[in-house]
Design a protein around this motif. Structure first.
Motif, short mmCIF file in Angstrom:
data_model
loop_
_atom_site.label_atom_id
_atom_site.label_comp_id
_atom_site.label_asym_id
_atom_site.label_seq_id
_atom_site.Cartn_x
_atom_site.Cartn_y
_atom_site.Cartn_z
N LEU A 27 -29.96 2.59 73.52
CA LEU A 27 -29.71 1.30 72.89
C LEU A 27 -29.76 1.42 71.37
CD1 LEU A 27 -31.83 -1.02 75.20
CD2 LEU A 27 -29.34 -0.79 75.16
N ARG A 28 -28.88 0.74 70.72
CA ARG A 28 -28.86 0.68 69.26
C ARG A 28 -28.90 -0.79 68.86
NH1 ARG A 28 -29.95 5.04 70.18
NH2 ARG A 28 -29.01 7.01 69.52
N GLY A 29 -29.27 -1.03 67.64
CA GLY A 29 -29.31 -2.42 67.20
C GLY A 29 -29.73 -2.51 65.75
N SER A 30 -29.74 -3.71 65.25
CA SER A 30 -30.11 -3.95 63.86
C SER A 30 -30.86 -5.27 63.77
CB SER A 30 -28.85 -4.01 62.98
OG SER A 30 -28.13 -5.20 63.24
N VAL A 31 -31.27 -5.60 62.57
CA VAL A 31 -31.98 -6.85 62.35
C VAL A 31 -31.11 -8.05 62.69
CG1 VAL A 31 -31.31 -7.09 59.92
CG2 VAL A 31 -33.49 -8.04 60.70
N PHE A 32 -29.78 -7.87 62.62
CA PHE A 32 -28.88 -8.98 62.96
C PHE A 32 -28.98 -9.35 64.44
CE2 PHE A 32 -26.95 -6.96 59.22
CZ PHE A 32 -26.97 -8.05 58.36
N ASP A 33 -29.29 -8.37 65.29
CA ASP A 33 -29.50 -8.67 66.70
C ASP A 33 -30.74 -9.55 66.88
OD1 ASP A 33 -27.34 -7.03 67.87
OD2 ASP A 33 -28.48 -5.37 67.03
N LEU A 34 -31.75 -9.32 66.06
CA LEU A 34 -32.94 -10.16 66.13
C LEU A 34 -32.66 -11.57 65.64
CD1 LEU A 34 -35.51 -7.57 64.73
CD2 LEU A 34 -35.24 -8.25 67.12
N LEU A 35 -31.85 -11.68 64.59
CA LEU A 35 -31.55 -12.99 64.03
C LEU A 35 -30.66 -13.82 64.95
CD1 LEU A 35 -30.99 -12.00 60.29
CD2 LEU A 35 -32.96 -13.16 61.29
N LYS A 36 -30.07 -13.17 65.96
CA LYS A 36 -29.26 -13.91 66.94
C LYS A 36 -30.13 -14.51 68.05
CE LYS A 36 -25.23 -10.89 66.29
NZ LYS A 36 -24.39 -9.82 66.93
N MET A 37 -31.43 -14.26 68.00
CA MET A 37 -32.33 -14.74 69.06
C MET A 37 -32.87 -16.12 68.70
SD MET A 37 -34.40 -11.14 69.69
CE MET A 37 -35.49 -11.86 70.92
N PRO A 38 -32.43 -17.18 69.37
CA PRO A 38 -32.90 -18.55 69.03
C PRO A 38 -34.41 -18.70 69.12
CG PRO A 38 -30.99 -18.63 70.50
CD PRO A 38 -31.42 -17.20 70.44
N VAL A 39 -35.06 -17.94 70.01
CA VAL A 39 -36.50 -18.08 70.18
C VAL A 39 -37.25 -17.75 68.89
CG1 VAL A 39 -36.83 -15.71 71.03
CG2 VAL A 39 -38.44 -17.50 71.71
N LEU A 40 -36.72 -16.82 68.11
CA LEU A 40 -37.39 -16.46 66.86
C LEU A 40 -37.24 -17.52 65.78
CD1 LEU A 40 -36.68 -12.61 66.50
CD2 LEU A 40 -38.77 -13.75 67.29
N TRP A 41 -36.14 -18.26 65.81
CA TRP A 41 -35.91 -19.24 64.75
C TRP A 41 -36.85 -20.43 64.82
CZ3 TRP A 41 -33.78 -18.34 60.35
CH2 TRP A 41 -32.89 -17.27 60.25
N LEU A 42 -37.50 -20.61 65.93
CA LEU A 42 -38.53 -21.66 66.01
C LEU A 42 -39.90 -21.15 65.56
CD1 LEU A 42 -37.50 -23.27 69.42
CD2 LEU A 42 -37.04 -24.13 67.12
N ILE A 43 -40.03 -19.84 65.43
CA ILE A 43 -41.28 -19.22 64.98
C ILE A 43 -41.22 -18.89 63.49
CG2 ILE A 43 -42.77 -17.18 65.28
CD1 ILE A 43 -41.84 -17.09 68.20
N LEU A 44 -40.05 -18.51 62.99
CA LEU A 44 -39.94 -18.03 61.61
C LEU A 44 -40.32 -19.06 60.54
CD1 LEU A 44 -36.72 -15.82 61.89
CD2 LEU A 44 -39.09 -15.06 61.68
N PRO A 45 -40.01 -20.37 60.68
CA PRO A 45 -40.40 -21.30 59.61
C PRO A 45 -41.91 -21.34 59.36
CG PRO A 45 -38.70 -22.30 60.96
CD PRO A 45 -39.10 -21.03 61.66
N LEU A 46 -42.72 -21.38 60.43
CA LEU A 46 -44.17 -21.36 60.22
C LEU A 46 -44.62 -20.00 59.72
CD1 LEU A 46 -46.80 -22.93 60.34
CD2 LEU A 46 -47.08 -22.19 62.72
N THR A 47 -43.98 -18.93 60.21
CA THR A 47 -44.28 -17.59 59.68
C THR A 47 -44.06 -17.55 58.17
OG1 THR A 47 -43.54 -16.63 61.78
CG2 THR A 47 -43.77 -15.13 59.93
N PHE A 48 -43.02 -18.24 57.71
CA PHE A 48 -42.67 -18.26 56.29
C PHE A 48 -43.74 -18.94 55.43
CE2 PHE A 48 -40.36 -20.11 52.62
CZ PHE A 48 -39.78 -18.96 52.11
#
Length: 390
Positions: free
Chosen positions: A189-210
């Motif tokens: 498997l290969r991938g990049s940070v863009f694959d992570l940014l395509k995950m909706p589950v993370l976008w609900l966590i990242l604002p508080l992380t910020f």
């Protein structure tokens, strides 16, 4: 591996020191170089932003060349070189350049440890191990308080920073000699940070992380010193003692958070409750910016205690990251966590400058209010995130 993790922990002690030491050097740097609190806020913000900007290349390096060379090389060049430049600085530009270099040097240290934890230990132990590493590293927060204030008085801030430059170089060499890179996962498997940014589950966590680390990181890293000096006319030794107490509270917070996800059976609600309490304390300082010096110190210690959720925030996001993107995953989360402090530190400097001319506490009330409202906004999004204790 134990000696390698010990050296990485010592490197993280240095990282915690470098993000917090400006609070006790505000007076000496103002008298020797003419730096204002806004100058120091800008320099502190540069440390956090350079640290954050390095997270994506560090994530690639961890997955590609491993934690040993990544951490050793950057700490040697950035940490040692930046501290040396700080020691011979003659103006604000030199300080800014030094803080950028130091931020780059510190950028891989904690993530190298987290990468090893994620690869070498069971997933359920990650949050506890992450908290243990942060707890050990927070000793640097303590050294950057009263001991650094005393060192600056006894041998001067230049000699103190010169000694730290040498220590950074020695630790970097030790990391290169003792850390063992974990085996890479057997996968095509290969991938990049863009694959992570395509995950909706993370976008609900990242604002508080910020926003979650900004109140504790920015107040302990800088504002506690000018605030106590300007509002309460605190002495250098009183500021050193206050920063020491807040540092101890942050260590206690990390120890408190470490096992909570397993005890409670939830990472989401541990993070939500802790950050809600942080928001309540910061908004109390906004509403009452002159409660008496030691009451103010107690409230800032509470910010340090409840605002120490960083390891559990990272563990929550990391639990959704696929194994072949472990390095990129933890560094993406760290980018948001540390980058948020840097950007909010820049804003806090502008708020401090813009609120001058009235009540002496007004600039600090503006900063506390900004941090509190940012936390409330992050919590509002995080409320809809998905829990995951795996």
């Amino acid at each position: 591996m134990r000696s390698g993790l010990f050296l990485l922990a010592l490197a993280y002690v240095l990282s915690q020191f470098f993000r917090a030491f400006l609070a006790v050097l505000a007076g000496p740097l103002e008298s020797d170089l003419g730096l204002t609190p806004e100058d120091l806020a800008f320099a502190s913000g540069l440390w956090f932003l350079s640290f954050a900007a390095m997270q994506l290349p560090v994530g690639w390096a961890l997955d590609t060349i491993g934690p040993r060379r990544t951490a050793a090389a950057l700490l040697l060049v950035g940490g040692g070189g930046g501290a040396a430049l700080f020691a011979i600085a003659t103006n604000a530009v030199h300080i800014d350049m030094a803080m950028v270099l130091i931020g780059i040097g510190c950028s891989p240290v904690l993530m190298a440890s987290y990468y090893i934890f994620a690869r070498e230990f069971p997933p359920l132990q990650f949050a506890t191990l992450a908290a243990l590493m942060v707890g050990v590293g927070t000793v640097g927060n303590l050294i950057a308080s009263y001991p650094m204030a005393m060192s600056a008085e006894l041998i001067g801030w230049r000699a103190s920073m010169g000694g730290l430059a040498a220590l950074s170089a020695v630790v970097a060499i030790g990391v290169a000699l003792t850390v063992r890179d974990p085996a890479k996962p057997e996968s095509d498997l290969r991938g990049s940070v863009f694959d992570l940014l395509k995950m909706p589950v993370l976008w609900l966590i990242l604002p508080l992380t910020f926003v979650h680390y900004a109140p504790a990181g920015a107040i302990r890293g800088l504002w506690i010193g000018p605030y106590l000096r300007d509002v309460f006319d605190a002495s250098q030794s009183q500021i050193g003692m206050a920063t020491l107490l807040m540092g101890l509270a942050m260590i206690a917070g990390v120890v408190m958070y470490g096992p909570l996800d397993r005890l409670v059976g939830s990472r989401k609600w541990v993070n939500f409750t802790g950050n809600a309490l942080t928001a309540a304390v910061v908004l109390t300082l906004w509403a009452m910016p002159q409660p008496g010096m030691w009451t103010a110190v107690a409230l800032m210690c509470a910010v340090g205690l409840f605002g120490a959720s960083f390891p559990v925030m990272i563990a929550h996001g990391r639990s959704f990251v696929p194994p072949h993107l472990t390095g990129r995953g933890v560094t993406l989360l760290n980018l948001f966590g540390i980058g948020g402090v840097g950007l909010m530190q820049f804003v806090s400097g502008r708020l401090h400058a813009g609120a001058q001319g009235g009540d002496v506490a007004a600039p600090y009330a503006a900063i506390f209010g900004f941090f509190g409202l940012a936390l409330v906004a992050g919590l509002a999004v995080y409320l809809f995130s998905r829990d995951n204790i795996a």
